[in-house]
Design a protein around this motif. Structure first.
Motif, PDB file in Angstrom:
ATOM      1  N   GLN A 179     -35.673  43.538  73.163  1.00  0.00           N
ATOM      2  CA  GLN A 179     -35.020  42.635  72.209  1.00  0.00           C
ATOM      3  C   GLN A 179     -35.766  41.316  72.109  1.00  0.00           C
ATOM      4  O   GLN A 179     -36.006  40.801  71.012  1.00  0.00           O
ATOM      5  CB  GLN A 179     -33.576  42.373  72.636  1.00  0.00           C
ATOM      6  N   LEU A 180     -36.148  40.768  73.256  1.00  0.00           N
ATOM      7  CA  LEU A 180     -36.890  39.508  73.264  1.00  0.00           C
ATOM      8  C   LEU A 180     -38.249  39.638  72.585  1.00  0.00           C
ATOM      9  O   LEU A 180     -38.767  38.673  72.014  1.00  0.00           O
ATOM     10  CB  LEU A 180     -37.081  39.024  74.706  1.00  0.00           C
ATOM     11  N   ALA A 181     -38.811  40.842  72.638  1.00  0.00           N
ATOM     12  CA  ALA A 181     -40.117  41.085  72.014  1.00  0.00           C
ATOM     13  C   ALA A 181     -40.001  41.334  70.512  1.00  0.00           C
ATOM     14  O   ALA A 181     -41.016  41.508  69.833  1.00  0.00           O
ATOM     15  CB  ALA A 181     -40.797  42.276  72.683  1.00  0.00           C
ATOM     16  N   GLY A 182     -38.764  41.375  69.995  1.00  0.00           N
ATOM     17  CA  GLY A 182     -38.565  41.554  68.557  1.00  0.00           C
ATOM     18  C   GLY A 182     -38.351  42.987  68.128  1.00  0.00           C
ATOM     19  O   GLY A 182     -38.688  43.351  66.999  1.00  0.00           O
ATOM     20  N   CYS A 183     -37.761  43.785  69.011  1.00  0.00           N
ATOM     21  CA  CYS A 183     -37.545  45.196  68.679  1.00  0.00           C
ATOM     22  C   CYS A 183     -36.079  45.477  68.363  1.00  0.00           C
ATOM     23  O   CYS A 183     -35.182  45.090  69.109  1.00  0.00           O
ATOM     24  CB  CYS A 183     -37.965  46.089  69.844  1.00  0.00           C
ATOM     25  N   GLU A 184     -35.870  46.160  67.249  1.00  0.00           N
ATOM     26  CA  GLU A 184     -34.569  46.757  66.955  1.00  0.00           C
ATOM     27  C   GLU A 184     -34.526  48.079  67.716  1.00  0.00           C
ATOM     28  O   GLU A 184     -35.478  48.867  67.644  1.00  0.00           O
ATOM     29  CB  GLU A 184     -34.439  47.001  65.452  1.00  0.00           C
ATOM     30  N   ILE A 185     -33.437  48.331  68.454  1.00  0.00           N
ATOM     31  CA  ILE A 185     -33.417  49.464  69.378  1.00  0.00           C
ATOM     32  C   ILE A 185     -32.303  50.449  69.021  1.00  0.00           C
ATOM     33  O   ILE A 185     -31.145  50.066  68.873  1.00  0.00           O
ATOM     34  CB  ILE A 185     -33.203  48.990  70.827  1.00  0.00           C
ATOM     35  N   VAL A 186     -32.681  51.722  68.911  1.00  0.00           N
ATOM     36  CA  VAL A 186     -31.719  52.802  68.724  1.00  0.00           C
ATOM     37  C   VAL A 186     -31.734  53.655  69.989  1.00  0.00           C
ATOM     38  O   VAL A 186     -32.802  54.013  70.499  1.00  0.00           O
ATOM     39  CB  VAL A 186     -32.085  53.670  67.505  1.00  0.00           C
ATOM     40  N   ILE A 187     -30.550  53.980  70.516  1.00  0.00           N
ATOM     41  CA  ILE A 187     -30.453  54.765  71.747  1.00  0.00           C
ATOM     42  C   ILE A 187     -29.561  55.975  71.476  1.00  0.00           C
ATOM     43  O   ILE A 187     -28.335  55.887  71.553  1.00  0.00           O
ATOM     44  CB  ILE A 187     -29.868  53.929  72.896  1.00  0.00           C
ATOM     45  N   PRO A 188     -30.137  57.112  71.112  1.00  0.00           N
ATOM     46  CA  PRO A 188     -29.316  58.281  70.760  1.00  0.00           C
ATOM     47  C   PRO A 188     -28.481  58.785  71.926  1.00  0.00           C
ATOM     48  O   PRO A 188     -28.981  58.924  73.044  1.00  0.00           O
ATOM     49  CB  PRO A 188     -30.352  59.328  70.323  1.00  0.00           C
ATOM     50  N   LYS A 189     -27.227  59.055  71.654  1.00  0.00           N
ATOM     51  CA  LYS A 189     -26.306  59.514  72.691  1.00  0.00           C
ATOM     52  C   LYS A 189     -26.581  60.957  73.118  1.00  0.00           C
ATOM     53  O   LYS A 189     -26.229  61.361  74.235  1.00  0.00           O
ATOM     54  CB  LYS A 189     -24.864  59.419  72.177  1.00  0.00           C
ATOM     55  N   ASN A 190     -27.173  61.729  72.233  1.00  0.00           N
ATOM     56  CA  ASN A 190     -27.348  63.161  72.509  1.00  0.00           C
ATOM     57  C   ASN A 190     -28.689  63.493  73.152  1.00  0.00           C
ATOM     58  O   ASN A 190     -29.087  64.659  73.197  1.00  0.00           O
ATOM     59  CB  ASN A 190     -27.163  63.981  71.227  1.00  0.00           C
ATOM     60  N   GLN A 191     -29.408  62.492  73.635  1.00  0.00           N
ATOM     61  CA  GLN A 191     -30.651  62.776  74.347  1.00  0.00           C
ATOM     62  C   GLN A 191     -30.336  63.387  75.703  1.00  0.00           C
ATOM     63  O   GLN A 191     -29.228  63.264  76.218  1.00  0.00           O
ATOM     64  CB  GLN A 191     -31.491  61.517  74.503  1.00  0.00           C
ATOM     65  N   ALA A 192     -31.347  64.032  76.310  1.00  0.00           N
ATOM     66  CA  ALA A 192     -31.139  64.768  77.561  1.00  0.00           C
ATOM     67  C   ALA A 192     -32.178  64.358  78.595  1.00  0.00           C
ATOM     68  O   ALA A 192     -33.082  63.556  78.318  1.00  0.00           O
ATOM     69  CB  ALA A 192     -31.234  66.270  77.295  1.00  0.00           C
ATOM     70  N   CYS A 193     -32.061  64.911  79.776  1.00  0.00           N
ATOM     71  CA  CYS A 193     -33.080  64.769  80.818  1.00  0.00           C
ATOM     72  C   CYS A 193     -34.422  65.194  80.246  1.00  0.00           C
ATOM     73  O   CYS A 193     -34.503  66.123  79.424  1.00  0.00           O
ATOM     74  CB  CYS A 193     -32.700  65.653  82.006  1.00  0.00           C
ATOM     75  N   CYS A 194     -35.507  64.541  80.659  1.00  0.00           N
ATOM     76  CA  CYS A 194     -36.826  64.859  80.093  1.00  0.00           C
ATOM     77  C   CYS A 194     -37.297  66.254  80.456  1.00  0.00           C
ATOM     78  O   CYS A 194     -38.105  66.849  79.745  1.00  0.00           O
ATOM     79  CB  CYS A 194     -37.855  63.819  80.537  1.00  0.00           C
ATOM     80  N   GLY A 195     -36.838  66.798  81.598  1.00  0.00           N
ATOM     81  CA  GLY A 195     -37.253  68.133  82.028  1.00  0.00           C
ATOM     82  C   GLY A 195     -38.419  68.142  82.990  1.00  0.00           C
ATOM     83  O   GLY A 195     -38.900  69.211  83.370  1.00  0.00           O
ATOM     84  N   ALA A 196     -38.879  66.955  83.416  1.00  0.00           N
ATOM     85  CA  ALA A 196     -40.046  66.894  84.302  1.00  0.00           C
ATOM     86  C   ALA A 196     -39.810  67.633  85.611  1.00  0.00           C
ATOM     87  O   ALA A 196     -40.667  68.403  86.069  1.00  0.00           O
ATOM     88  CB  ALA A 196     -40.422  65.438  84.566  1.00  0.00           C
ATOM     89  N   LEU A 197     -38.656  67.393  86.210  1.00  0.00           N
ATOM     90  CA  LEU A 197     -38.359  68.047  87.482  1.00  0.00           C
ATOM     91  C   LEU A 197     -38.370  69.562  87.329  1.00  0.00           C
ATOM     92  O   LEU A 197     -38.877  70.283  88.199  1.00  0.00           O
ATOM     93  CB  LEU A 197     -36.991  67.588  87.992  1.00  0.00           C
ATOM     94  N   HIS A 198     -37.866  70.050  86.215  1.00  0.00           N
ATOM     95  CA  HIS A 198     -37.860  71.491  85.945  1.00  0.00           C
ATOM     96  C   HIS A 198     -39.289  72.004  85.746  1.00  0.00           C
ATOM     97  O   HIS A 198     -39.687  73.017  86.336  1.00  0.00           O
ATOM     98  CB  HIS A 198     -37.038  71.789  84.691  1.00  0.00           C
ATOM     99  N   GLY A 199     -40.046  71.305  84.904  1.00  0.00           N
ATOM    100  CA  GLY A 199     -41.400  71.743  84.589  1.00  0.00           C
ATOM    101  C   GLY A 199     -42.321  71.765  85.789  1.00  0.00           C
ATOM    102  O   GLY A 199     -43.187  72.633  85.908  1.00  0.00           O
ATOM    103  N   HIS A 200     -42.124  70.816  86.710  1.00  0.00           N
ATOM    104  CA  HIS A 200     -42.982  70.736  87.890  1.00  0.00           C
ATOM    105  C   HIS A 200     -42.555  71.699  88.985  1.00  0.00           C
ATOM    106  O   HIS A 200     -43.300  71.893  89.947  1.00  0.00           O
ATOM    107  CB  HIS A 200     -42.965  69.311  88.461  1.00  0.00           C
ATOM    108  N   SER A 201     -41.373  72.287  88.855  1.00  0.00           N
ATOM    109  CA  SER A 201     -40.810  73.077  89.957  1.00  0.00           C
ATOM    110  C   SER A 201     -40.627  74.548  89.621  1.00  0.00           C
ATOM    111  O   SER A 201     -39.850  75.246  90.272  1.00  0.00           O
ATOM    112  CB  SER A 201     -39.460  72.475  90.381  1.00  0.00           C
TER     113      SER A 201
END
Length: 443
Positions: A222-244
């Protein structure tokens, strides 16, 4: 232990699924060897180097060796830090080979009932579900705030646990309340003139256990001048799954995230965890064989950017006064932020712009700290060897503050400080929390 039948199935799948061209790209030149922590800490054993592991994979593909416990052990001991990739003259995508090999093995061997239960609980029952992540974090919060934590420490119960686990309990952050975890914004306006419209990838652990770091991130944006959208339906990135070895689940999570972000009309998708960002950047590879998703994945990955990089590009460090009381600091690279997202100079520029701070570069700052997701739990001995080396280099800087850019690295460095008995002289902090401190000194 894999049976003969399981080994036969695994060998067949190695032949069918492993990218033989990528395996053949390895010239066995050895440029990767000095960058590999497990090769160094194992006493320079070839099978614990990137070159050696690729040779093992190729030998399984060619039918020269069986995919036995020794092959699996070599692959499991790898941190997946991918430090070998930037120095490889042939550009071998070692991380992709490792993930494919692990997936083949873990999907075709019969795990013991306890291991199967834990893997199912973690990979399917917990991380894909935000509500369950909040509940699990809430239980930790209850443990911390109810007096149970004080009681278990006073009674000596923690001494019954292995040293690294009892030390980890001491360095866990004070987690937020359930109310704070539930009341999350989905939109934040810029403070001042708008420069960019961005989406924020809030993550699972970052939006629960490390909630304050997420709050620091959005405040800086915000201080850097960004309008921010944070979608509620996002999920875990899957990194732990992909690496394991849970690639199918990783693909499902990737598709959920692509759907959540692709219609937002944003300039960038911002991350603040090196491990998450690196896996998000690899979605195009993860879904390359899916005709319905590969182009959508490519468009998604092209928008991923780390918080430090966008702050650098928007001249945050020039436009925003940054000042702190005098202290010596050093920076520990997040492996995946540096080796996969190719972001290493931006964090350093931001830190060195803070008035009152004396920055000292740590020797081998780009070498893995030994965290690597859950590596410090499942491969504790090797992880602690790597951490001990890292703390030797840290102490040589005489820094009182270690800055990093990934939650796993942050906890690992805190663990190192605790193990060295330096908790009253040194601290570890995420870069966004540190930058916000520097902003606060000027408020």
């Amino acid at each position: 232990m894999t049976t003969v039948k399981e080994q036969q199935v695994i060998q067949t799948e190695f032949k069918e699924r492993m990218d033989e061209d990528e395996l053949l790209n390895c010239m066995r030149c050895g440029f990767c060897l000095p960058t590999c922590p497990t090769y160094i800490e194992s006493g320079f054993k070839e099978e614990h180097s990137p070159r050696g592991r690729i040779a093992l994979m190729k030998a399984v593909v060619d039918g020269i060796i069986e995919p036995d416990e020794e092959v699996e052990r070599s692959l499991d001991l790898c941190l997946g830090c991918r430090a070998c990739e930037p120095v490889c003259p042939s550009g071998v995508n070692y991380g992709h080979l490792l993930e494919e090999a692990r997936d083949i093995i873990h999907q075709n061997k019969k795990h013991s009932i306890p291991v199967k239960f834990v893997r199912n609980a973690v990979f399917n029952g917990l991380f894909p579900h935000h509500d369950r992540m909040r509940m699990a974090t809430g239980l930790l919060g209850f443990y911390q705030r109810s007096g149970l934590q004080t009681l278990t420490r006073k009674t000596g119960f923690m001494k019954l646990l292995p040293d690294n686990l009892s030390s980890m309990e001491k360095v866990l952050p004070q987690v937020p309340t359930m109310k704070a975890m539930k009341n999350r914004p989905d939109y934040l306006a810029p403070l001042g003139t708008q420069k960019k419209r961005v989406a924020f990838f809030s993550g699972c652990l970052m939006d629960t256990m490390f909630l304050e770091t997420n709050n620091s991130t959005t405040k800086l944006l915000q201080l850097a001048g960004c309008e921010i959208v944070i979608p509620k339906n996002q999920a875990c990135c899957g990194a732990l799954h992909g690496h394991s070895g849970e690639k199918a689940s990783a693909k499902d999570l990737a598709k959920r995230n692509i759907q959540a972000f692709e219609e937002l009309n944003v300039d960038f998708i911002i991350t603040n965890a090196g491990g998450c960002g690196a896996f998000l950047v690899d979605y195009d590879h993860l879904l390359k064989d899916d005709d319905d998703w590969k182009d959508r994945a490519k468009a998604f990955t092209e928008k991923i950017k780390d918080i430090s990089q966008i702050l650098y590009e928007l001249d945050f460090y020039k436009n925003q006064p940054l000042e702190l009381p005098h202290q010596v600091i050093t920076y520990q690279d997040s492996c995946h932020l540096r080796n996969v997202q190719k972001t290493s100079s931006a964090p350093r520029v931001l830190l060195q712009a803070i008035k009152g701070v004396e920055y000292r570069e740590m020797k081998d700052a780009d070498r893995c700290c030994g965290s690597a997701g859950i590596y410090n739990i499942v491969e504790s001995e090797m992880s602690m060897q790597i951490l001990d080396y890292k703390m030797t280099q840290t102490k040589a800087t005489h820094a009182t503050t270690i800055v990093t850019a990934n939650p796993g690295c942050l906890l690992q460095m805190k663990l190192g400080i605790e193990r060295e008995g330096l908790s009253d002289k040194m601290r570890a902090v995420h870069i966004v929390d540190f930058l916000l401190e520097a902003v606060g000194e000027n408020d």
